[in-house]
Design a protein around this motif. Structure first.
Motif, PDB file in Angstrom:
ATOM      1  N   LYS A  68      19.235 -19.837  13.767  1.00  0.00           N
ATOM      2  CA  LYS A  68      19.172 -18.721  13.038  1.00  0.00           C
ATOM      3  C   LYS A  68      18.679 -17.659  14.261  1.00  0.00           C
ATOM      4  O   LYS A  68      18.962 -16.433  13.942  1.00  0.00           O
ATOM      5  N   ASN A  71      21.792 -15.970  15.631  1.00  0.00           N
ATOM      6  CA  ASN A  71      22.893 -15.926  14.731  1.00  0.00           C
ATOM      7  C   ASN A  71      23.812 -14.875  15.000  1.00  0.00           C
ATOM      8  O   ASN A  71      25.199 -14.947  15.050  1.00  0.00           O
TER       9      ASN A  71
ATOM     10  N   ILE B 186      25.032 -18.971   4.894  1.00  0.00           N
ATOM     11  CA  ILE B 186      24.202 -19.497   5.889  1.00  0.00           C
ATOM     12  C   ILE B 186      24.944 -20.227   7.121  1.00  0.00           C
ATOM     13  O   ILE B 186      25.002 -19.817   8.008  1.00  0.00           O
ATOM     14  N   ASP B 190      25.306 -19.872  11.148  1.00  0.00           N
ATOM     15  CA  ASP B 190      24.854 -20.705  11.813  1.00  0.00           C
ATOM     16  C   ASP B 190      25.781 -21.417  12.916  1.00  0.00           C
ATOM     17  O   ASP B 190      25.810 -21.809  13.890  1.00  0.00           O
ATOM     18  N   ASP B 411      19.107 -15.679   2.324  1.00  0.00           N
ATOM     19  CA  ASP B 411      18.764 -16.788   3.466  1.00  0.00           C
ATOM     20  C   ASP B 411      17.897 -17.951   2.972  1.00  0.00           C
ATOM     21  O   ASP B 411      17.601 -17.889   1.744  1.00  0.00           O
ATOM     22  N   GLU B 413      15.529 -20.804   4.961  1.00  0.00           N
ATOM     23  CA  GLU B 413      15.181 -21.047   6.501  1.00  0.00           C
ATOM     24  C   GLU B 413      14.492 -22.368   6.674  1.00  0.00           C
ATOM     25  O   GLU B 413      14.316 -22.619   7.830  1.00  0.00           O
TER      26      GLU B 413
END
Lengths: 432, 432
Positions: A68, A71, B186, B190, B411, B413
């Protein structure tokens, strides 16, 4: 490793801790290809591991996903792998997922627990350098209390409730304080049938003062705080062995304890492959010049805990903590860019911003370059600095929320045995 | 087990889930001794396990320490243990930490994954009934993506990015939706080097509709939402086997997939010892009368998922979810108190408050007894109900904070591999 060959020079960074992350950030958006390799897919905020171990914080809020962080960065690659060997002649690293050539290599592998060759201690004592290790300590503390409830043998119960922390540096001091607060606020409520007076927290330090490297005022006050919290502080006592049952020392005191946490030393996490002349044997750090280049190897930088830059002011290298790591990471990135542009490199000058440690609620010690203070205000400063240093808004917010809750309620709610450590079952964890 | 013998009758409760916790609360501060036994030291809020598995929530915030819940309750004992046998003649339970006599026994062991005897599937597929299992799924998803990055074989990459969820109940639907959102928001960020179109999420349901037990409107809308999110929904398809490589079915479709999550059935977590006549073999639930007493055993209650109370309205027993468990727990506690006072017992009447499932951001389906609705408002209702149902202020606050963050930032995390599942290393987890 499936990383494309481009016309840009490739910088490989091993390790996504404070040093590696700072270096990677400094190399963003340049005419470079950057490959970051780490054995975890997250950055660990090590200064707060002790709070995970003592049920005050959730593990996920002191870890930040490395992918992240980068990114949106062009020409940046992350690989989850362990580096097994460095071949400086071939300019190549060998990893668990294949080999990779580099133009520049930055070694930022940090440090690992130093058992000084004592295999018994290594086998039986706990260490606390990673999130899983901290979770193991959390499980073990709680499992020991569950077991203490069941035994009718007083000596066994005492052993289960006896905690020995070896090493009076920041890790040992902070952990001892946090355990003492568990003894005060949490464990008597959770285990009303246990005589909490049987719980002992022993902090053993081989030298004559705690928090070596901080001011004597900080050291004295930290000891004072710990004693007030009920910790037994043993100075000038050296642990010789631990066989899983008894901690033997060079003094008259021996400790029968189920839990021994070894915070008495760290060593560089050096990687196989570089010539032995690059290593300072104790504690396995790479010798680097003033630019953090490993001696004799012009394309390899070592930064942070694993690097030892000897100078007049720091004959044994810089302290193995976050600040030198971050500063060296930033400078190494700049110096690589300078070298590529044919400019002169800048030598590293450590900007010592001070040190701090927290012992418990309203109890911390802070040494700033020009001001040393202890107590409530120090504690707020400690909190603010740590909160501010955490990566990511979500982590900051969740940690802040937990701290507020714990402070107001005198509580710590993450006292959960998610993966048992001692009484292994289907949810356990394979090896220590 | 070191539990004192008092003049009060002893009620032993096995399991600290929704049912067991409700029963224990109902027995607080009475002239009784209550012993709660669980194999974890925490209560698990199972409805949110899927968010732990998909990196949206921290595991610690959907778990609550059981000891804390009963900190101030007199005559209450918690024991961390697994019950291995029940001896109804001797009125005694046998556990991993010793035997314990009871006057009343409440079995609230919940349910476990039902593989319907398929040992292959049991060996290779993932299940999601506990926090550690959810964390394993989280690790596996991320490990597969890391591996997909490395392979140059397209078929292998497809396999690593192919997800098969078997079972179209709430668990399967919610997990498929959450995975689809990971795919959308996501994973492409990534893993920019992976072609995200290769990622497939297959939801396989043996019957002709999803969310069986909810309204057909809810079922249709849920399917609609899933398809919009890019999930491949397979109805009227039955999975026959999974050998770790290929999922075979009774249709023409086969799926080569590294990750198969089995959400196609649960069965009661029955304990050895009670006569076989007490058990309904499929799905291993205890036959209970209208007072939740196990048939023929006047001192033993079974409540929640592990109990099957057959009636005209519920010929196969009540749905295996939180509401019947909580209501039965409350009533069982009241009925024990009534019996001790010589009063008449009250039969159980299920107050069906409805059901709900969330598919993704702004997408949920809610069936209330008098009102069925879907979409944004349903999603807010779902959030509010789940937040409100979590135990503990801290858990509520941390979950709320995570949800707000995830909603605003698109998001999640906590995409962290804390304990690798697949590529086991020193931090791994012993067994599936």
């Amino acid at each position: 490793m499936n990383i494309p060959q481009t016309c840009f020079p490739r910088v490989v960074i091993i390790g996504g801790g404070f040093a590696g992350l700072a270096a990677a950030r400094g190399l963003e958006e340049q005419e470079l290809q950057v490959v970051l390799i780490d054995k975890h897919n997250y950055h660990t905020f090590q200064p707060l591991l002790y709070q995970v171990a003592t049920g005050g914080l959730e593990p996920d809020s002191i870890a930040f996903p490395l992918r992240k962080r980068f990114n949106d960065v062009e020409n940046f690659y992350f690989r989850l792998a362990e580096v097994t060997n460095i071949d400086a002649d071939q300019k190549e690293v060998q990893t668990t997922i294949g080999n990779l050539a580099y133009d520049y290599l930055i070694i930022a592998t940090g440090s690992t627990t130093n058992f000084f060759g004592n295999t018994n201690v290594q086998k039986y004592a706990m260490e606390m350098k990673s999130v899983p290790q901290s979770l193991n300590i959390r499980s073990l503390i709680l499992e020991n209390f569950e077991e203490a409830l069941l035994t009718s043998n007083l000596e066994d119960r005492k052993k289960l409730m006896n905690f020995v922390i070896v090493g009076g540096g920041p890790t040992g001091v902070e952990l001892a304080g946090a355990l003492a607060e568990m003894k005060k606020e949490i464990l008597p409520k959770d285990y009303p049938d246990l005589d909490i007076r049987l719980m002992k927290i022993n902090l053993i330090q081989s030298s004559g003062e705690l928090l070596k490297g901080m001011s004597s005022k900080a050291s004295e006050k930290a000891e004072d705080f710990l004693i007030k919290l009920g910790v037994d502080v043993w100075k000038n006592l050296r642990v010789l062995d631990y066989n899983g049952d008894v901690v033997s020392t060079n003094g008259e005191d021996h400790f029968r304890a189920s839990t021994v946490i070894w915070a008495a030393g760290v060593k560089g996490e050096a990687i196989k492959g570089l010539p032995e002349t690059c290593l300072i044997e104790r504690p396995a750090r790479y010798k680097v010049d003033a630019f953090n280049k490993v001696v004799g190897l012009p394309n390899i930088f070592a930064i942070g805990d694993v690097a030892c830059m000897q100078s007049e002011s720091y004959p044994y290298g810089h302290p193995m903590m976050a600040q030198p790591a971050i500063q060296q990471g930033k400078l190494a990135a700049k110096n690589i860019l300078s070298e590529l542009k044919g400019k002169a490199l800048k030598p590293f000058v450590y900007n010592d911003k001070g040190a701090m440690a927290t012992i418990g609620r309203n109890k911390a010690v802070v040494d700033l370059p020009k001001w040393k203070f202890q107590g409530v205000f120090a504690w707020f400063v400690w909190m603010f600095v740590h909160l501010f240093s955490l990566i990511g808004f979500r982590n900051k917010a969740v940690v802040f929320l937990n701290w507020m809750y714990n402070y107001i309620r005198f509580d710590r709610e993450t006292r959960l045995i998610i993966r048992p450590f001692k009484n292994k079952n289907e949810y356990s964890f394979q090896e220590k």
